[in-house]
Design an enzyme around this catalytic site. Structure first.
Site, PDB file in Angstrom:
ATOM      1  N   CYS A 198      76.904  48.873 104.686  1.00 55.59           N
ATOM      2  CA  CYS A 198      78.189  49.543 104.872  1.00 55.59           C
ATOM      3  C   CYS A 198      79.208  49.012 103.868  1.00 55.59           C
ATOM      4  O   CYS A 198      78.923  48.099 103.094  1.00 55.59           O
ATOM      5  CB  CYS A 198      78.707  49.351 106.293  1.00 55.59           C
ATOM      6  SG  CYS A 198      79.116  47.643 106.684  1.00 55.59           S
ATOM      7  N   ASP A 207      89.339  59.650  64.386  1.00 56.25           N
ATOM      8  CA  ASP A 207      90.469  59.842  65.294  1.00 56.25           C
ATOM      9  C   ASP A 207      90.652  58.656  66.240  1.00 56.25           C
ATOM     10  O   ASP A 207      91.236  58.797  67.310  1.00 56.25           O
ATOM     11  CB  ASP A 207      90.267  61.125  66.104  1.00 56.25           C
ATOM     12  CG  ASP A 207      90.149  62.347  65.205  1.00 56.25           C
ATOM     13  OD1 ASP A 207      91.065  62.568  64.392  1.00 56.25           O
ATOM     14  OD2 ASP A 207      89.143  63.053  65.301  1.00 56.25           O
ATOM     15  N   ASP A 241      86.040  63.012  66.803  1.00 54.63           N
ATOM     16  CA  ASP A 241      84.689  62.597  66.439  1.00 54.63           C
ATOM     17  C   ASP A 241      84.397  61.143  66.778  1.00 54.63           C
ATOM     18  O   ASP A 241      83.322  60.639  66.496  1.00 54.63           O
ATOM     19  CB  ASP A 241      84.414  62.854  64.949  1.00 54.63           C
ATOM     20  CG  ASP A 241      85.348  62.060  64.039  1.00 54.63           C
ATOM     21  OD1 ASP A 241      86.042  61.150  64.534  1.00 54.63           O
ATOM     22  OD2 ASP A 241      85.367  62.342  62.834  1.00 54.63           O
ATOM     23  N   ASP A 280      91.094  67.788  67.841  1.00 54.56           N
ATOM     24  CA  ASP A 280      91.019  67.654  66.394  1.00 54.56           C
ATOM     25  C   ASP A 280      90.369  68.937  65.860  1.00 54.56           C
ATOM     26  O   ASP A 280      89.514  69.519  66.530  1.00 54.56           O
ATOM     27  CB  ASP A 280      90.171  66.432  66.042  1.00 54.56           C
ATOM     28  CG  ASP A 280      89.920  66.315  64.558  1.00 54.56           C
ATOM     29  OD1 ASP A 280      90.891  66.396  63.793  1.00 54.56           O
ATOM     30  OD2 ASP A 280      88.748  66.155  64.166  1.00 54.56           O
ATOM     31  N   CYS A 340      79.956  45.294 103.808  1.00 54.70           N
ATOM     32  CA  CYS A 340      78.932  44.504 103.104  1.00 54.70           C
ATOM     33  C   CYS A 340      79.281  44.432 101.621  1.00 54.70           C
ATOM     34  O   CYS A 340      79.215  43.362 100.997  1.00 54.70           O
ATOM     35  CB  CYS A 340      77.558  45.146 103.250  1.00 54.70           C
ATOM     36  SG  CYS A 340      76.956  45.351 104.920  1.00 54.70           S
TER      37      CYS A 340
END
Length: 749
Positions: free
Chosen positions: A13, A635, A631, A432, A16
């Site tokens: 759970c 950029d 890319d 871009d 835990c």
């Protein structure tokens, strides 16, 4: 800074998860840790020497769980272990269910005295029922005691404690009433047996655990699919001989032979031979790609036609496929910000439930209807059983697992859960131009022939004199002519005129190819052609004048063409309510033409790479959540500044390391897929959390008897057990609906 995955055993759970996370984070050298209930794994980052890894394992074992370092190669072993655990759960459930059925029948006379007269006396004998119930409690249900002991020893509590406390209370009361009926009834305790409650609750929770394990196994198929793509062997040339060896034994620099129909074992560069290779696993493109000497090949792609030999450049964990597997693994094991909120709540949840159950027991013991003890015990057991926080712990990680898997299926690699969550908030996408909206390389678009020439003659001349050129525009013309299967011949002489064009002697003619300035300088009359050139330029194309023997022959135009799906992708983003902006270093006329063709109304031209980040920052200051699509290299500043960075069509190491999302296929629709997938995943998470929280918020008060004074409603502990089991399973099954996610390409237009 190193990363290491650990398999964690014994978690059930959200509480835990919280305890394991806290314990590992206290180990010296650990920088961060993410524990995932759905995968039963921990992602640990920090100074991870062998000694440190040993300390982490010891710290986890100290609080009652198991820990084991994992690697990508061991994923198959982990899958087998999970299957074995699921099988054991089913076996325990089957035995428990068979015994429970007998206990239920035998309990009928104790519940409905008149109606149960048909039940044989030996079946309803309390001692017989005690023996059967003890078996269910201590054999199939032993896991709850074992796990509770480990948890309590570490001074905390989890769902195992809740289940053990609830079922043990009913079991011990019933056992005491069976063994000492006269003493207890004489002391005022009513004769009541709860053997059916104990066995049914244990059996239902085991059933829930089994369904949960099976469903969680279905959520995690992405890694298995990816690993199945890997070639098992490689044909390596060593000492002049071909040897077939396991792919794990391939070394960097080895020469490997690949025959038609075989998978490329690792990444490398072709040194001999030609072929066409199916790279659809990487790019999504179904058309095979022609390959020759010096071309790169990627491991797990399929050789279609010829044989070739290549030199291995990346092996083992460094191959592109291994990096993708690692990325998906880390994404599935990472934690979304929303999950941290759930973990904090869960840390206090179990102690709060025990407190509520105890208070409820005491209140009903004093003020409850006769027999008040039985009434109080019923509410106590029901609260403990109904409140198990399994559903809370599964709500987010299962959705993240399926979301990242669907992304991988569609070539969308998501770096981590946080990126998947943040992407759904994006309301502005900055694109871009070159390589993102456009193909990224110029291509022949138009042929305008002057009088006395036809298009084929003009293009043959232009392409032939450009065969000696290395300029991208000239290469585009040559490529366009070859695509039309024209026969080209090299010029007898060639001269490049920097910034203007070229001059050449071809087929006995003095030829020119270049811009207007070159033509004016050489006295070429452009009458009738200048209007066509202006029109082409207005469309964002680059016109190249062609002249022969002092007379204009025509114009060929090239342009960086729009990707086929660009306009549709932009429209799809707008339909999602997202503003689309284009940034480019090109001149305004070209930018305007491309933007118009793509359906983009907002764009900025002549923007330097370093200025793109400033533009993104400006949008953010205006309150926009920005995704930058580029890319992944040129950029970089803008990608780093954006809220979400998306690298298109690279698949490079740099892109996968720096971008939040990497699009392996390079098409514009993948951007839309990433954004839609994020929204679908977050919608699923909120549905799951709404169900899990709502379930506890509504049913805990009902279990506590809050409605009893008004409506006489009290939650039976057996129904509480069924509801608890159903809640976890329903959350996982709801998440599995995300597997039906489809890209817009797969849906009817």
């Amino acid at each position: 800074m190193a990363k290491q995955r650990f398999g964690i055993e014994g978690m059930h759970c959200a509480s835990c998860v919280n305890r394991v996370e806290k314990k590992i984070s206290k180990v010296d050298g650990v920088e961060s840790v993410n524990v995932n209930l759905a995968t039963h794994q921990a992602q640990v980052t920090g100074d991870l020497s062998e000694e440190r890894i040993g300390e982490i394992i010891a710290s986890v074992e100290k609080i009652g769980f198991g820990a084991k370092p994992l690697s990508d190669e061991k994923e198959e072993d982990l899958s087998k272990k999970q299957a074995a655990e699921s099988k054991k759960l089913f076996r325990d459930f089957t035995f428990a269910a068979a015994v429970t059925a007998i206990v239920l029948i035998g309990s009928i006379p104790h519940m409905m005295h008149t109606w149960g007269t048909w039940v044989p006396g030996w079946m309803s004998n309390p001692f017989f029922l005690l023996i059967l119930t003890t078996y269910v409690q201590l054999v199939p249900g032993w896991r709850f005691y074992k796990n509770s002991y480990k948890v309590l020893r570490s001074k905390s509590a989890d769902m195992n404690v809740l289940v053990a406390m609830g079922t043990t209370s009913a079991w011990l009361y019933s056992a005491a009433m069976t063994l000492f009926p006269g003493f207890l009834t004489g002391a005022g305790f009513p004769y009541q047996l709860y053997y059916d409650v104990t066995t049914v609750i244990t059996t239902l929770i085991l059933l829930g655990r089994y369904f949960e394990a099976k469903a969680k196994g279905e959520t995690s198929t992405a890694i298995k699919k990816l690993m199945n793509l890997q070639a098992k062997t490689a044909r390596v040339v060593r000492d002049g001989e071909e040897r077939e060896i396991p792919v794990d034994d391939v070394k960097e620099g080895d020469h490997i032979v690949v025959r038609p129909g075989e998978r490329v074992p690792v990444d490398g560069v072709i040194v001999k031979g030609t072929s066409s290779v199916d790279e659809s696993m990487l790019t999504g493109e179904s058309i095979p790609v022609s390959k020759g000497t010096d071309d790169q090949v990627i491991g797990a792609t399929i050789n279609k036609t010829g044989s070739f030999t290549f030199r291995a450049s990346k092996v083992g964990k460094d191959t592109t496929l291994s990096q993708i597997i690692r990325m998906v693994n880390e994404a599935q094991g990472s934690k979304a910000p929303i999950q941290r909120m759930v973990d904090v709540i869960s840390a206090y949840f179990v102690p709060a439930v025990v407190a509520i159950a105890t208070v409820s027991f005491l209140v009903w013991l004093v003020f409850g209807p006769d027999p008040s003890f039985i009434f109080a015990l019923t509410t106590f057991i029901a609260i403990l059983i109904i409140a198990c926080p399994c559903a809370l712990g599964l709500a987010t990680p299962t959705a993240i697992m399926v979301g990242t898997e669907k992304g991988a299926d569609h070539g969308v690699l998501i770096k981590d859960a946080s990126s998947l969550e943040q992407a759904h908030k994006v309301n502005t996408v900055v694109l871009d131009k070159t390589g993102t909206i456009t193909e990224g390389k110029p291509a022949l678009t138009d042929i305008v022939a002057a009088e006395r020439y036809d298009e084929t003659e003009l293009l043959t001349m232009a392409a032939s004199i450009e065969t000696a050129s290395e300029h991208p525009l000239g290469e585009a013309v040559v490529r366009g002519a070859k695509e039309k299967s024209l026969s080209l011949s090299e010029p007898e002489s060639f001269n490049s005129i920097t910034g203007h064009g070229i001059e050449a002697r071809w087929n006995g003619r003095d030829c020119l190819a270049g811009n207007e300035k070159l033509m004016r300088e050489r006295g070429i009359d452009l009458s009738g052609m200048d209007a066509a050139a202006s029109s082409l330029a207005a469309q964002g194309k680059t016109p190249m004048y062609i002249a022969a023997d002092g007379h204009i022959a025509g114009i060929v135009a090239v342009a960086d063409r729009l990707k086929p799906d660009a306009a549709r992708s932009v429209k799809a983003m707008k339909d999602l309510g997202i503003e689309v902006v284009m940034l480019t270093g090109d001149n305004r006329q070209t930018a305007e033409a491309i933007a118009r063709e793509a359906g983009i109304t907002q764009f900025e031209a002549e923007v330097l790479p370093e200025d793109k980040a400033g533009y993104v920052k400006k949008l953010q200051k205006d309150g926009r959540r920005v995704a930058m699509v580029g890319d992944g290299i040129n950029d970089a500043p803008a990608l780093a500044q954006a809220d979400i960075s998306i690298a298109v069509g690279t698949g490079t190491d740099v892109a996968m390391e720096t971008a939040n999302i990497t699009l392996m296929r390079g098409d514009m629709m993948s951007v839309v897929t990433a954004l839609r997938l994020s929204r679908s995943t977050m919608r699923m998470i909120w549905q799951n959390l709404g169900w899990a929280f709502g379930y506890n918020i509504i049913l805990i008060p009902v279990a506590a008897g809050l409605l009893y004074p008004f409506f006489g409603l009290l939650l039976n502990p057996m129904l509480a057990g069924a509801a608890m089991a159903f809640s976890s399973v329903s959350v996982v099954l709801n998440t599995l609906r995300l597997k039906r996610f489809k890209t817009l390409e797969a849906e009817p237009a």
